[in-house]
Design a protein around this motif. Structure first.
Motif, mmCIF file in Angstrom:
data_model
loop_
_atom_site.group_PDB
_atom_site.id
_atom_site.type_symbol
_atom_site.label_atom_id
_atom_site.label_comp_id
_atom_site.label_asym_id
_atom_site.label_seq_id
_atom_site.Cartn_x
_atom_site.Cartn_y
_atom_site.Cartn_z
ATOM 1 N N THR A 31 0.813 -1.216 0.000
ATOM 2 C CA THR A 31 0.000 0.000 0.000
ATOM 3 C C THR A 31 0.846 1.266 0.000
ATOM 4 O O THR A 31 0.351 2.341 -0.323
ATOM 5 N N LYS A 32 2.135 1.132 0.368
ATOM 6 C CA LYS A 32 3.029 2.283 0.406
ATOM 7 C C LYS A 32 4.287 1.979 -0.397
ATOM 8 O O LYS A 32 4.676 0.823 -0.548
ATOM 9 N N PRO A 33 4.965 3.021 -0.885
ATOM 10 C CA PRO A 33 6.228 2.795 -1.600
ATOM 11 C C PRO A 33 7.230 2.079 -0.698
ATOM 12 O O PRO A 33 7.293 2.368 0.507
ATOM 13 N N PRO A 34 8.020 1.162 -1.241
ATOM 14 C CA PRO A 34 9.003 0.442 -0.421
ATOM 15 C C PRO A 34 10.163 1.318 0.027
ATOM 16 O O PRO A 34 10.870 0.997 0.975
ATOM 17 N N VAL A 35 10.366 2.435 -0.671
ATOM 18 C CA VAL A 35 11.389 3.421 -0.331
ATOM 19 C C VAL A 35 10.748 4.802 -0.478
ATOM 20 O O VAL A 35 9.981 5.026 -1.417
ATOM 21 N N ALA A 36 11.043 5.691 0.449
ATOM 22 C CA ALA A 36 10.451 7.031 0.403
ATOM 23 C C ALA A 36 10.709 7.687 -0.955
ATOM 24 O O ALA A 36 11.809 7.608 -1.493
ATOM 25 N N THR A 37 9.659 8.321 -1.482
ATOM 26 C CA THR A 37 9.786 9.003 -2.764
ATOM 27 C C THR A 37 10.589 10.285 -2.585
ATOM 28 O O THR A 37 10.206 11.146 -1.795
ATOM 29 N N PRO A 38 11.716 10.438 -3.279
ATOM 30 C CA PRO A 38 12.532 11.641 -3.109
ATOM 31 C C PRO A 38 11.796 12.903 -3.545
ATOM 32 O O PRO A 38 10.930 12.863 -4.433
ATOM 33 N N ILE A 39 12.156 14.018 -2.929
ATOM 34 C CA ILE A 39 11.600 15.300 -3.346
ATOM 35 C C ILE A 39 11.981 15.560 -4.801
ATOM 36 O O ILE A 39 13.142 15.405 -5.197
ATOM 37 N N GLY A 40 10.998 15.918 -5.595
ATOM 38 C CA GLY A 40 11.235 16.193 -7.009
ATOM 39 C C GLY A 40 11.096 14.991 -7.916
ATOM 40 O O GLY A 40 11.207 15.121 -9.130
ATOM 41 N N SER A 41 10.837 13.805 -7.353
ATOM 42 C CA SER A 41 10.660 12.599 -8.160
ATOM 43 C C SER A 41 9.170 12.330 -8.346
ATOM 44 O O SER A 41 8.432 12.190 -7.372
ATOM 45 N N THR A 42 8.724 12.268 -9.587
ATOM 46 C CA THR A 42 7.305 12.049 -9.890
ATOM 47 C C THR A 42 6.968 10.570 -9.853
ATOM 48 O O THR A 42 7.709 9.737 -10.374
ATOM 49 N N VAL A 43 5.850 10.243 -9.224
ATOM 50 C CA VAL A 43 5.338 8.874 -9.236
ATOM 51 C C VAL A 43 4.403 8.735 -10.440
ATOM 52 O O VAL A 43 3.409 9.448 -10.549
ATOM 53 N N HIS A 44 4.745 7.822 -11.335
ATOM 54 C CA HIS A 44 3.969 7.632 -12.553
ATOM 55 C C HIS A 44 3.121 6.364 -12.449
ATOM 56 O O HIS A 44 3.606 5.315 -12.006
#
Length: 260
Positions: A31-44
């Motif tokens: 339900t959550k990303p396995p690694v925190a999404t970095p600032i400035g990185s778009t989730v597609h």
């Protein structure tokens, strides 16, 4: 409301995060990303597998501790040997989307930042041009001469294997014209009985391979030295090292090997 599960295709450069699941490997799913999404990185959002959404994003730095057997970062090519095929195939799509996103942030005509308007489309707010993922078509052809086929070693091959004549489609060409041109330019040979075999996405980083079979018609092998450093006709009992199962080249060769 409970958050839905997703497959997470997480990349650092050309490496993808995989996790051990029993005695196999797979793409992280939760339900959550396995690694925190970095600032400035778009989730597609890139589609679904068996009704489960698939998402992808880029990391800016490697994942600490990702060298353990339970969680690894591996090259996209190497993941073919570890992942189920549908997961590897979706990973290829993810990599192409991320490559497109990275290279289409600004309009090439006026320099304005682009806006994403769909999963595979961006638009310039100034000159209104739209941009889609670039896909570069390339042909590959298996040429038969009696009981042998032509195998070549291209200078850009990563390894010592011998493969098939291949090349990129040029503006104004049909696929068939491209095959005849590439064969003539690279080997000096003429072919006939050209037939479509199949195609394969080739996300390294953004291609599609279109495969053909053909018969030798005439000519002597004269290699284009800038492209090839070896080439000859080989029978089934005298094969050099051939490409891995990953490639359409290998499928074309295996199809010939399986003929009775």
């Amino acid at each position: 409301m409970e958050q839905e599960r997703s497959y997470w295709f997480v990349f650092y450069k050309d490496q993808i995060l995989i996790e051990q699941k029993g005695n196999k490997y797979g793409i992280p799913c939760g339900t959550k990303p396995p690694v925190a999404t970095p600032i400035g990185s778009t989730v597609h959002s890139i589609g679904e597998m068996e009704g489960v959404p698939c998402k992808t994003y880029n990391l800016h730095t490697p994942i600490p501790g990702s060298e353990s057997p339970a969680r690894q970062m591996v090259g996209l090519r190497a993941s073919f040997d570890l992942l189920p095929f549908d997961e590897y195939n979706m990973a290829g799509k993810a990599f192409q989307i991320l490559d497109w996103d990275r290279n289409s942030r600004y309009c090439p005509a006026c320099g304005m930042p682009t806006h994403q308007i769909s999963p595979i489309a961006k638009k310039c707010p100034e000159c209104r041009q739209e941009f889609y993922p670039r896909i570069s078509p390339a042909i590959i052809v298996r040429i038969r001469k009696g009981d042998s086929i032509l195998l070549v070693h291209a200078r850009n091959f990563r390894g010592t294997f011998n493969g098939l004549v291949a090349g990129f489609l040029e503006p104004g060409e049909t696929l068939e014209e491209c095959v005849h041109r590439e064969v003539k330019e690279e080997t000096g040979l003429h072919i006939n009985n050209l037939k479509y075999f199949g195609s394969q996405p080739w996300p390294y980083p953004s291609g599609v391979m279109i495969g053909f079979t053909a018969d030798y018609e005439s000519g002597e092998i004269k290699l284009q030295k800038e492209e090839l450093n070896a080439g000859d006709f080989y029978t089934k009992d005298n094969l050099p090292e051939i490409p891995k199962k990953l490639s359409l080249a290998r499928k074309l060769i295996d199809d010939w090997l399986e003929e009775k």
